[in-house]
Write a protein that holds these residues in place. Sequence first.
Motif, PDB file in Angstrom:
ATOM      1  N   GLN A  86       1.521  -6.480  -3.636  1.00  0.00           N
ATOM      2  CA  GLN A  86       2.985  -6.478  -3.328  1.00  0.00           C
ATOM      3  C   GLN A  86       3.388  -4.860  -2.743  1.00  0.00           C
ATOM      4  N   VAL A  87       2.553  -3.997  -3.092  1.00  0.00           N
ATOM      5  CA  VAL A  87       2.773  -2.613  -2.538  1.00  0.00           C
ATOM      6  C   VAL A  87       2.173  -2.963  -1.086  1.00  0.00           C
ATOM      7  N   SER A  88       1.239  -3.323  -0.857  1.00  0.00           N
ATOM      8  CA  SER A  88       0.501  -3.504   0.522  1.00  0.00           C
ATOM      9  C   SER A  88       1.512  -4.213   1.373  1.00  0.00           C
ATOM     10  N   GLU A  89       2.147  -5.236   0.899  1.00  0.00           N
ATOM     11  CA  GLU A  89       3.012  -6.053   1.807  1.00  0.00           C
ATOM     12  C   GLU A  89       4.295  -5.469   1.958  1.00  0.00           C
ATOM     13  N   LEU A  90       4.749  -4.590   1.016  1.00  0.00           N
ATOM     14  CA  LEU A  90       5.942  -3.776   1.309  1.00  0.00           C
ATOM     15  C   LEU A  90       5.881  -2.526   2.121  1.00  0.00           C
ATOM     16  N   SER A  91       4.395  -2.045   2.271  1.00  0.00           N
ATOM     17  CA  SER A  91       4.251  -0.822   2.875  1.00  0.00           C
ATOM     18  C   SER A  91       3.830  -1.127   4.494  1.00  0.00           C
ATOM     19  N   GLN A  92       3.945  -2.528   4.938  1.00  0.00           N
ATOM     20  CA  GLN A  92       3.631  -2.866   6.413  1.00  0.00           C
ATOM     21  C   GLN A  92       4.312  -2.161   7.289  1.00  0.00           C
ATOM     22  N   LYS A  99      13.570  -1.698   8.054  1.00  0.00           N
ATOM     23  CA  LYS A  99      14.398  -1.052   7.327  1.00  0.00           C
ATOM     24  C   LYS A  99      15.145   0.217   7.670  1.00  0.00           C
ATOM     25  N   ALA A 100      14.268   0.890   8.484  1.00  0.00           N
ATOM     26  CA  ALA A 100      14.952   2.051   9.026  1.00  0.00           C
ATOM     27  C   ALA A 100      16.088   1.929  10.088  1.00  0.00           C
TER      28      ALA A 100
END
Length: 117
Positions: A86-92, A99-100
């Motif tokens: 989940q971290v690797s997916e969210l940190s793409q 998001k920015a």
Amino acid sequence: MANLARQLRQEQQQQTVVAPKKKVLQKRGLSPGEKIIGLLFGAIVCIGSIQIISNQSVIYEVNKDIQVTQKEIQTQQKSNSDLSIQVSELSQYDRIKEKARALGLQLNDQNVKVVQD
């Protein structure tokens, strides 16, 4: 003489009949020392068997605890691997960029620094 022979024969029979009887020894039970040794042996066997059973009970409980802990470890490892995915997916990069932009940030190419791991 015949009479004398008969008398001798009768005396010999009486002597054999009158022979002293041997004392019959009655076998007694166990001596006190043998009883004490038997009781000690029985007590040692009982104490040893109780000790073995209690040790087996402790071993069973420890094995049960080990199995429960191993199951908890496997569950936690699965949870950790799911979270790392989940971290690797969210940190793409594309997701962070979206998001920015949604928050009103803009990309300034002159302020971007490339960081290597």
